[in-house]
Motif scaffolding. Structure first.
Motif, mmCIF file in Angstrom:
data_model
loop_
_atom_site.group_PDB
_atom_site.id
_atom_site.type_symbol
_atom_site.label_atom_id
_atom_site.label_comp_id
_atom_site.label_asym_id
_atom_site.label_seq_id
_atom_site.Cartn_x
_atom_site.Cartn_y
_atom_site.Cartn_z
ATOM 1 N N LEU A 1 36.356 -13.314 -6.573
ATOM 2 C CA LEU A 1 36.068 -13.525 -7.993
ATOM 3 C C LEU A 1 34.969 -12.569 -8.461
ATOM 4 O O LEU A 1 34.267 -11.954 -7.669
ATOM 5 C CB LEU A 1 35.657 -14.980 -8.225
ATOM 6 N N GLU A 2 34.800 -12.476 -9.765
ATOM 7 C CA GLU A 2 33.876 -11.482 -10.309
ATOM 8 C C GLU A 2 32.419 -11.937 -10.338
ATOM 9 O O GLU A 2 31.519 -11.113 -10.544
ATOM 10 C CB GLU A 2 34.297 -11.090 -11.724
ATOM 11 N N ALA A 3 32.154 -13.211 -10.116
ATOM 12 C CA ALA A 3 30.792 -13.744 -10.275
ATOM 13 C C ALA A 3 29.937 -13.466 -9.047
ATOM 14 O O ALA A 3 29.477 -14.388 -8.369
ATOM 15 C CB ALA A 3 30.844 -15.235 -10.570
ATOM 16 N N CYS A 4 29.723 -12.195 -8.745
ATOM 17 C CA CYS A 4 28.865 -11.819 -7.624
ATOM 18 C C CYS A 4 28.107 -10.553 -7.981
ATOM 19 O O CYS A 4 28.667 -9.637 -8.601
ATOM 20 C CB CYS A 4 29.677 -11.638 -6.342
ATOM 21 N N CYS A 5 26.835 -10.506 -7.601
ATOM 22 C CA CYS A 5 25.952 -9.419 -8.008
ATOM 23 C C CYS A 5 24.999 -9.044 -6.884
ATOM 24 O O CYS A 5 24.701 -9.864 -6.005
ATOM 25 C CB CYS A 5 25.092 -9.835 -9.208
ATOM 26 N N GLY B 1 28.840 -20.053 -9.483
ATOM 27 C CA GLY B 1 28.378 -19.764 -8.131
ATOM 28 C C GLY B 1 27.383 -18.638 -7.985
ATOM 29 O O GLY B 1 27.086 -18.226 -6.864
ATOM 30 N N SER B 2 26.834 -18.113 -9.080
ATOM 31 C CA SER B 2 25.826 -17.049 -9.006
ATOM 32 C C SER B 2 24.879 -17.185 -10.182
ATOM 33 O O SER B 2 25.287 -17.032 -11.336
ATOM 34 C CB SER B 2 26.484 -15.669 -9.038
ATOM 35 N N ALA B 3 23.605 -17.454 -9.901
ATOM 36 C CA ALA B 3 22.630 -17.619 -10.980
ATOM 37 C C ALA B 3 22.475 -16.339 -11.794
ATOM 38 O O ALA B 3 22.380 -16.385 -13.026
ATOM 39 C CB ALA B 3 21.279 -18.049 -10.397
#
Length: 320
Positions: A98-102, A202-204
């Motif tokens: 998924l895209e919610a990672c940094c 799932g990623s602040a």
């Protein structure tokens, strides 16, 4: 070493980590467990490889120490600067593709012997680099924030939101016991469930930067406040966290806090206090914090009032 040099190292390192992780997004092998880090959270294979790259890369710069979820504080002996790094903020979304990672990097001057006293208020530069998409967010203390989407700098326009019933928001949920957390947030969940939207991404860092892109209106994480205010919850937190209380820590929010503040968002802990006073370089329970970020002061205040009522509701439910 000058700040502009530290910024350049941060950008290069973020790109290298992204280059390592991006081809592995969504791969089943990325979910394999490698143990637990200094925070007590699960370390997946994708985490371990990113942490190893971080450690190897920063060996080239003895003037730069780093602090991360899995390694703790490394390289303080000759350090002039410290980078607070989460190589993958959003490991689970990354493992799922998924895209919610940094990649999250925050830079602060390193003061010898200051590990106990360093705070988020010492951070002077913050960088958030999305892994799946072409997006980057940067901020300089007292110097504003910048947003780059698809390789181009875009103007940051904060869109105020006032109506809780049409709120689009996200929450911190990983490692928090489900029933007491939902009791605290019940009012917000119910009021926004039809005309608004609630997401657990799932990623602040990803969540907070959605307030800059206009996709969301608020980010709410009450875990650390619940545990500080109601210590009777500790057993539940330990059960869910496999022996560790798991909430957001400095490496999750050090960069996002500065980016949010400099961009004009309202960001505090779940008590309504600024995050700048929280420890920057402590692992485990001592380094944890809650967070409420919102696109306008009145929305932030309304969310805090809901949390206050929710804390009372949760205590009454358990008889505390």
């Amino acid at each position: 070493m000058r700040l502009d040099e530290v910024e350049a190292i941060s950008r290069e390192m973020a790109e290298e980590i992204r280059g390592l992780v991006r081809p592995r997004l969504g791969m089943k092998a990325s979910r394999s467990m490698e143990g637990r880090g200094a925070s007590g959270d699960s370390t997946f294979s994708i985490d371990e490889d990113a942490e190893r790259l971080l450690e190897d890369r920063l060996r080239e710069y003895p003037e730069v120490a780093f602090f991360s979820e899995d390694r703790g504080l490394v390289g303080e002996e000759r350090a002039e600067w410290v980078l607070v790094v989460d190589p993958i903020d959003g490991t689970r979304p990354a493992a799922a593709g998924l895209e919610a990672c940094c990649v999250s990097v925050a830079a602060a001057p390193f003061r010898p012997g200051g590990r106990e006293s360093a705070t988020l208020g010492d951070v002077v530069y913050g960088l958030i680099r999305e892994i799946k998409n072409e997006a980057r967010f940067e901020a300089w203390r007292g110097g504003g924030a910048a947003m780059y989407l698809e390789g181009e700098r875009r103007e940051i326009v904060i869109h105020p939101h006032h109506d809780l019933s049409t709120l689009f928001w996200t929450l911190g949920f990983r490692g928090r016991p489900a029933l007491p957390t939902v009791l605290v947030l019940e009012e917000l969940i119910d009021v926004s469930s039809v005309d608004g939207g609630l997401f657990d991404l799932g990623s602040a860092t990803f969540c907070i930067t959605r307030l800059l892109t206009g996709q969301l209106d608020a980010y709410v994480d009450v875990g650390d406040r619940m545990l500080r205010e109601v210590p009777e919850l500790e057993e539940m937190f330990l059960r869910v966290g496999h022996g560790h209380p798991l909430n957001n820590s400095s490496y999750d929010l050090a960069a996002a806090n500065l980016v949010a503040r400099e961009a004009g968002l309202v960001i505090t802990d779940a008590f309504g206090n600024p995050l700048d006073g929280y420890p920057l370089l402590l692992s485990g329970r001592a380094g944890q914090l809650s967070c409420v970020a919102a696109v306008s002061p009145d929305l932030h205040a309304a969310i805090l009032r809901c949390i206050e009522r929710g804390m009372e509701r949760m205590r009454a439910h358990y008889g505390w």
